[in-house]
Scaffold this active site. Structure first.
Site, PDB file in Angstrom:
ATOM      1  N   GLY A 243       0.787  -1.234   0.000  1.00  0.00           N
ATOM      2  CA  GLY A 243       0.000   0.000   0.000  1.00  0.00           C
ATOM      3  C   GLY A 243       0.813   1.275   0.000  1.00  0.00           C
ATOM      4  N   HIS A 244       2.142   1.189  -0.018  1.00  0.00           N
ATOM      5  CA  HIS A 244       2.991   2.395   0.090  1.00  0.00           C
ATOM      6  C   HIS A 244       4.080   2.357  -0.948  1.00  0.00           C
ATOM      7  CE1 HIS A 244       5.606   5.421   2.082  1.00  0.00           C
ATOM      8  NE2 HIS A 244       4.471   5.861   2.571  1.00  0.00           N
ATOM      9  N   PHE A 245       3.921   2.655  -2.082  1.00  0.00           N
ATOM     10  CA  PHE A 245       2.732   3.081  -2.805  1.00  0.00           C
ATOM     11  C   PHE A 245       2.540   2.096  -3.955  1.00  0.00           C
ATOM     12  CE2 PHE A 245       4.619   6.992  -1.082  1.00  0.00           C
ATOM     13  CZ  PHE A 245       3.562   7.480  -0.344  1.00  0.00           C
TER      14      PHE A 245
END
Length: 142
Positions: free
Chosen positions: A49-51
């Site tokens: 999720g990052h990124f």
């Protein structure tokens, strides 16, 4: 001194996966300084999720990795064995370079002041000799 492995690190600090953010400790002067290494892998859970499409190691996790190296240095002292080092403050943090999968982070932490269970350390993370993060970390032993 020989390199400390993950198993030996876990005998000094209480961190465990997924929050153990250092792979080895390359240099150690108990109570004074330590140099650790983190091989940043695509398999790190935060990269999902990052990124998405541009994986970047969160800066706060680099600071945490620096703190863990500092904790190894201070908790290697006999008087603090079995204790935990907690954050007291993060000062003057500067993020100068992205850290991405495939990078090898060299994490250096040196104690600059200590009074009893409270101390201050200067910390620097580098990749290929280039500074990624610098900070001053305050810790409390509990």
């Amino acid at each position: 001194m020989s390199v400390l492995t993950t198993k030996e690190i876990m005998e000094i600090i209480p961190h465990r996966q997924p929050m153990l953010l250092i792979d080895t400790v390359e240099e150690l002067e108990p109570g004074v300084r330590a140099v650790g290494k983190k091989c940043v892998s695509y398999n790190e859970p935060y990269f999902v999720g990052h990124f998405p499409g541009e994986p970047v190691m969160p800066g706060v996790l680099i600071v945490e990795a620096l703190a863990q190296v500092g904790a190894v240095a201070i908790l290697s002292c006999e008087e603090f064995r079995g204790k935990t080092a907690y954050f007291g403050a993060i000062n003057s943090a500067k993020f100068k370079k992205k850290v991405v999968p495939g990078d090898v982070l060299i994490l250096e932490t040196e104690m600059i002041k200590q009074k009893g269970p409270i101390g201050i350390a200067k910390a620097k993370a580098t990749v290929d000799g280039k500074t990624a993060v610098v900070a001053e970390l305050t810790f409390a032993i509990g």
